[in-house]
Write a protein that holds these residues in place. Sequence first.
Motif, short mmCIF file in Angstrom:
data_model
loop_
_atom_site.label_atom_id
_atom_site.label_comp_id
_atom_site.label_asym_id
_atom_site.label_seq_id
_atom_site.Cartn_x
_atom_site.Cartn_y
_atom_site.Cartn_z
N GLN A 161 0.56 -0.90 0.16
CA GLN A 161 -0.09 -0.48 0.00
C GLN A 161 0.99 1.71 -0.22
O GLN A 161 1.82 1.38 0.65
CB GLN A 161 -0.58 -0.49 1.18
N VAL A 162 0.68 2.03 -1.11
CA VAL A 162 2.00 3.47 -1.19
C VAL A 162 2.00 3.61 -0.04
O VAL A 162 3.16 4.17 0.52
CB VAL A 162 0.50 4.09 -1.96
N ASP A 163 0.87 4.32 1.28
CA ASP A 163 1.41 5.27 2.19
C ASP A 163 1.96 4.99 3.63
O ASP A 163 3.67 5.13 3.77
CB ASP A 163 0.09 6.22 2.90
N GLU A 164 1.45 3.23 2.73
CA GLU A 164 2.31 2.77 3.88
C GLU A 164 3.56 2.18 3.98
O GLU A 164 4.59 1.97 4.42
CB GLU A 164 1.54 1.29 4.79
N GLN A 165 3.56 1.61 2.43
CA GLN A 165 5.10 1.51 1.98
C GLN A 165 6.20 3.14 2.03
O GLN A 165 7.15 2.80 2.25
CB GLN A 165 5.08 1.03 0.17
N GLU A 166 5.39 3.94 1.59
CA GLU A 166 6.36 5.01 2.13
C GLU A 166 6.64 5.36 3.00
O GLU A 166 8.03 5.31 3.63
CB GLU A 166 5.74 6.65 1.30
N LYS A 167 5.78 5.28 4.19
CA LYS A 167 6.54 4.98 5.71
C LYS A 167 7.56 4.08 6.30
O LYS A 167 8.42 3.97 6.76
CB LYS A 167 5.33 4.56 7.31
N GLN A 168 7.65 2.97 5.69
CA GLN A 168 7.70 1.86 5.90
C GLN A 168 9.27 2.15 5.27
O GLN A 168 10.58 1.40 5.46
CB GLN A 168 7.83 0.72 5.87
N SER A 169 9.55 2.66 3.99
CA SER A 169 10.79 2.86 3.36
C SER A 169 11.43 3.91 3.86
O SER A 169 12.58 3.67 4.02
CB SER A 169 10.62 3.68 2.20
N LYS A 170 10.27 4.96 5.01
CA LYS A 170 11.96 6.29 5.41
C LYS A 170 12.42 5.65 6.49
O LYS A 170 12.90 5.71 6.95
CB LYS A 170 10.56 7.37 5.53
N GLU A 171 11.31 4.72 7.34
CA GLU A 171 12.09 3.71 8.09
C GLU A 171 12.91 3.04 7.87
O GLU A 171 13.84 3.26 8.96
CB GLU A 171 10.56 3.23 9.36
N SER A 172 12.86 2.67 6.92
CA SER A 172 13.95 1.28 7.04
C SER A 172 15.19 2.47 6.66
O SER A 172 16.37 2.32 6.74
CB SER A 172 13.76 0.81 5.57
N SER A 173 14.81 3.89 5.74
CA SER A 173 16.52 4.19 5.51
C SER A 173 16.63 4.96 6.47
O SER A 173 18.48 5.26 6.55
CB SER A 173 15.76 5.37 4.17
N ARG A 174 15.98 5.82 7.47
CA ARG A 174 16.29 6.10 8.98
C ARG A 174 17.88 4.70 9.49
O ARG A 174 18.59 5.39 10.36
CB ARG A 174 15.34 6.37 9.83
#
Length: 792
Positions: A161-174
């Motif tokens: 899901q786009v919104d959740e994926q963006e959150k996960q990507s940001k958390e993963s990048s952090r």
Amino acid sequence: MKHCDCFHCGEPVQTGSQFTTRINDSDELMCCPGCQAVSQAIIDAGLTNYYKFRTEPGSKQTALVPDELSTFSAFDLPEIQQDFVYSKSDISTVSLSIDGITCAACAWLIEHKLKHISGIQSIVVNTTTERAQVSWLTDQIKLSDILNHISQIGYQAAPYQVDEQEKQSKESSRKFLLRLGLAGFATMQVMMFALALYADFFTDLDIEYRDYFRWVSMIFAAPVVFYSAQPFYFSAIRSMFSGRLNMDVSVSIAILGAYVASCIATVNGTGEVYFESVSMFTFFLLLGRYFEQNARQKASVSSSNLHKLIPITAQLVTELGSEEVPAKRLKLGDVILVKPGEVIAADGVILEGETCVNEAMLTGEQMPVLKALNQEVFAGTINVDHPVKVEVTAIGQDQLVAEIIRLQEAASNNKPKVALYVDTISNYFTWTILAIALMTYIVWRIYWPEDAFWVTLAVLVATCPCALALATPTAVTCATGIFTRIGVIARKPGVFEKLTNIEQVVFDKTGTLTCGTLTVEDVTLYNQAIKREVLSIAAALESASLHPIARAFESFRRSEIQATEQQSTVGGGLSGVIGGVKYQIGSAEFVGVDNDLSQSVYLTQEGLLLAKFTLVDAIREDAVDTVKTLKSNGYKLTIASGDSSSHVDEIARRVGIDEVYKGLKPSDKLSLVQKLQTKRSVVMFGDGINDAPVLAGANLSVAMGSGSAITKNSADLILLGDQLSRFNDAVDVAKLTNRVIKQNLYWALGYNLFIIPLAVTGHVLPYIAALGMSASSLIVVANSLRLLRVRL
């Protein structure tokens, strides 16, 4: 506490405040442990929006047994699945985001572990997007079971899901940046001590000072080894458990081996230490992986952008006027108002009004398309001119934009043959490198024991086949993004290879070289027939067909004239009963009359000829230029049409095609293509309806597939904007993609062949090896990203 009814299912709460779930920063009452567990699972899965946009309460969950109250059980709820699961018959398909994928071996492991599970039809994993497309039989296995199976082999999966994926990507990048920053800081500290030791600044100091620097270096290197380098270990362990070695195995052995050996040397006070090498090459590896991760996200961003084009709200038409509602609350049959400049919130048909719609997000073309009463419009497109009322005909995963995203993802998951070879080579390559490293250590240990360890270390790191594994998937993902941008969808495997190998192009006429919007130019009457009546009868019979000829009669339909017992003969025509009388409409051969070679269809009543309808069809605007370009590129061109009229010859003359076959049935077209295939590779263009057999039989098939008919095509390639010139663009992109893939492979293989002798002979320091390996991977990814700059 707000509610006296269960927040999940709506039933009265009899248990006081015994069962609660924290939702949107508020404790909500639940009626039983089942509802509490499922609501908690929904929140834990990141699906809080379910409670925000739902239109009715969830089902009561008291029947659930404890084993089913797992983290993934929420994904089995129909009201949750409607947002991300596409179902057709008893087969469901979902796109899953998978956390922990680092290389091609991870994809191989997930695919091979799951594809043998009963009920799973197919699974394809894309290492570039870190997503998997899974199809399963709903009566044999649940989505939660699939997610559990993936979890059991060490990966975390959830519906994309786009919104959740963006959150996960940001958390993963952090988290990744934290690992990288820690490794960089520790490397600087360790290098200061190493520089002092290796530069002989402290040769006169006591041995205790040297050991002190080593102990401090060991402490600084510890977080790098045990925290920053964790992703390499987990990836290596998963691959070894699967009986397969990936590129992180050699890296993990190098990091842990060097650190452990250095610790032993520090404790014993003898031998060499490699703390600075361990810290430095871990830092360089993480730095390379971080840039690589960002580049891969850039390559896969196009599908997310399509999702984002669908508006969050819609103007729902009610008895009192219109009200703004969340788009997810729309149901089939709802009527929405779309004002000029607004984005259409769901697929539907126009009930009131006429306007122009910008469909660039689907077709890549900015020119607005005129939409009138009863014509289809699609979610994500923009209303340009006038307000219209639209009846919703598809929601969620049934919408055209969702279908395009599924097709795009399937295309990016398709692996060319060369990618399959590379996956196999990568596995053997890792074994070979480990063997070379072992032999290197033995030889150096015998002749130059003081340098044996760091030379072996350099061999393990320098020769990691990361670039080899990235060579193909990054290029294919970028190319698929370009295809989507220009309105071309690749539906089947091998498209990029097939596009570069074609030698002959065969066109159907109606709906391909021509616009497919036939109009009745003239009506010839027989046996005292009345023009208005024969047109209405023809329209009633044709109402059962989706063929372009049927659309020519739509404007003549009358509600009082209805046909029953309609039967269609492929390539012939239609028959039906009106008012107890049997009628036939179709080709001259079908109705049993002589053909005068014009582009006509005939209407008969019980075998008696009533009328001949002469039809005309305009040539596509870009047909002439497309044919000219194909000719200049050396392709042999042919028309294979079911139309037997002289109109076929006229079309061929105007577009510039010399070889013409007309009056062909679908079986005849297939025979013709099979005959041509004995001499050269053939691509077949068709409208995707009557041409299904020949499309399936060609080496490569292309359908003109705008609108909802996209799901009915049998083609390898679909031109959404119905522009023939996009095929030439697709060929150019495919050739460029293949060229980029070859460049990537040549570089990856060439780098390893160059670096192995240097590393084995001791000419490459460990941190230089790490820098070289990371640079090699980055060069491959950057070369693939060049595709995204292509403008067509």
